[in-house]
Design a protein around this motif. Sequence first.
Motif, PDB file in Angstrom:
ATOM      1  N   GLY A 113       0.798  -1.214   0.000  1.00 39.20           N
ATOM      2  CA  GLY A 113       0.000   0.000   0.000  1.00 39.20           C
ATOM      3  C   GLY A 113       0.834   1.268   0.000  1.00 39.20           C
ATOM      4  N   ASP A 114       0.176   2.385   0.270  1.00 40.82           N
ATOM      5  CA  ASP A 114       0.802   3.699   0.288  1.00 40.82           C
ATOM      6  C   ASP A 114       1.938   3.720   1.311  1.00 40.82           C
ATOM      7  OD1 ASP A 114       1.461   6.396   0.461  1.00 40.82           O
ATOM      8  OD2 ASP A 114      -0.616   7.090   0.648  1.00 40.82           O
ATOM      9  N   PRO A 189       0.154   0.541  -5.020  1.00 43.07           N
ATOM     10  CA  PRO A 189       0.621   1.888  -4.647  1.00 43.07           C
ATOM     11  C   PRO A 189       2.120   1.949  -4.349  1.00 43.07           C
ATOM     12  CG  PRO A 189      -1.481   1.450  -3.598  1.00 43.07           C
ATOM     13  CD  PRO A 189      -1.067   0.169  -4.263  1.00 43.07           C
ATOM     14  N   GLN A 193       5.084   4.248  -6.218  1.00 46.15           N
ATOM     15  CA  GLN A 193       5.933   5.166  -5.461  1.00 46.15           C
ATOM     16  C   GLN A 193       7.414   4.839  -5.576  1.00 46.15           C
ATOM     17  OE1 GLN A 193       3.695   4.433  -1.845  1.00 46.15           O
ATOM     18  NE2 GLN A 193       2.988   6.550  -1.795  1.00 46.15           N
ATOM     19  N   VAL A 331      -3.787  -0.203  -8.419  1.00 43.97           N
ATOM     20  CA  VAL A 331      -4.496   1.066  -8.545  1.00 43.97           C
ATOM     21  C   VAL A 331      -4.016   1.745  -9.823  1.00 43.97           C
ATOM     22  CG1 VAL A 331      -4.834   1.358  -6.060  1.00 43.97           C
ATOM     23  CG2 VAL A 331      -2.773   2.284  -7.134  1.00 43.97           C
ATOM     24  N   GLU A 334      -0.277   6.778  -8.855  1.00 45.68           N
ATOM     25  CA  GLU A 334       0.433   6.950  -7.597  1.00 45.68           C
ATOM     26  C   GLU A 334      -0.431   7.689  -6.575  1.00 45.68           C
ATOM     27  OE1 GLU A 334       4.451   9.164  -5.823  1.00 45.68           O
ATOM     28  OE2 GLU A 334       4.155   9.016  -7.994  1.00 45.68           O
ATOM     29  N   PRO A 335      -0.407   7.279  -5.308  1.00 44.11           N
ATOM     30  CA  PRO A 335      -1.121   8.028  -4.272  1.00 44.11           C
ATOM     31  C   PRO A 335      -0.627   9.473  -4.192  1.00 44.11           C
ATOM     32  CG  PRO A 335      -0.430   5.888  -3.445  1.00 44.11           C
ATOM     33  CD  PRO A 335       0.233   6.066  -4.777  1.00 44.11           C
TER      34      PRO A 335
END
Length: 347
Positions: A113-114, A189, A193, A331, A334-335
């Motif tokens: 995740g983020d 994510p 990143q 997703v 990018e967050p």
Amino acid sequence: MPASSLRRLLALAAATVVGSTAVLGGGGVATGEPAYAPVDQPGPALTVPADDLAKSLECTPDVRDATREPVLLTPATTVDSDQNFGFNYEPLFRELGIPYCTSNSPTDPYNMGDMQIRAQYVTYAIREMHELAGRKIAVMGHSQGGMIMRWSLRFWPDTRAMVDDVIGMAGTNHGSVIVPALCVPNCAPALWQQRANSDFVRALNSGQETFPGISYTEVYSRTDEFVQPNLDDHGTSSLRGGGGDITNVAVQDVCPLAVPEHLLIGTLDPVTAALAVDALTHPGPADPSRISPSTCTQLLMPGADPLTAPLDFTSVTVQVAAQLTVAAHRVESEPALACYVTASCPA
């Protein structure tokens, strides 16, 4: 997905990267790039629920009132701490009497995740370990885990006085030019990143990359198929300065014939382990000249069981491949950067 398929996937990603090295940089200027928070701006309050933070940290009993520098272990993308360190560094540290803790998110156990959320767990872990030990700690990790502590040090300045050593094993400090091909058309994510030109990477390296009072040991391999470019100490894993003592070292600088790939760097490589232990047992960062030439003749790092380690490594390889293909992680982009990353964020 078998190991051979994973290698083909990463080889395909490498082959599709054209001209990507031009985007690699410490804090490059991009169109519309924000003004980043000053390096001395106090960090924000943690937003992860307190119960989740408390569940995330597990420590050996000797971390409390530690008589030597304890180590926080932070795992890579696609794996948890047990898969990354349970069959190698944890038994080695127990053998050497080195106290340690592991940090795992209970809601994102495989670090897909983020990473801004992941960094909150690491920030919590640094603070808790420092208080528990009553002394400065080391933070040591693989791949994402070899970089994520730097987000804490950059955006929560209070953690800098709590950390003595940062040890990165194939850390994605400047992202990787291989990752973008894995994000076609989408990806997790944490992979968005870790692209070399991501918003996250530019923010991570904004202002300054390192801080006074901390020793940085960054170990990489020129034969890493996932974290690239890493041909010399101007590559993605290496740090460029700002403060503190830095050793950027390729495994091949110690053992010219060594050819460890990405997973081996953070699990079983004897040269990486020797450099990590050297950094933990001497003032300052690792010194490659202190590593015995006999290390180059070892097949596995100390602490790894020669009977079971190959099977453990195979299991980790299968785990990595499986996580990279999980559709639920994917997703479209990018967050967004958190508000605290920018200078214009309200206090």
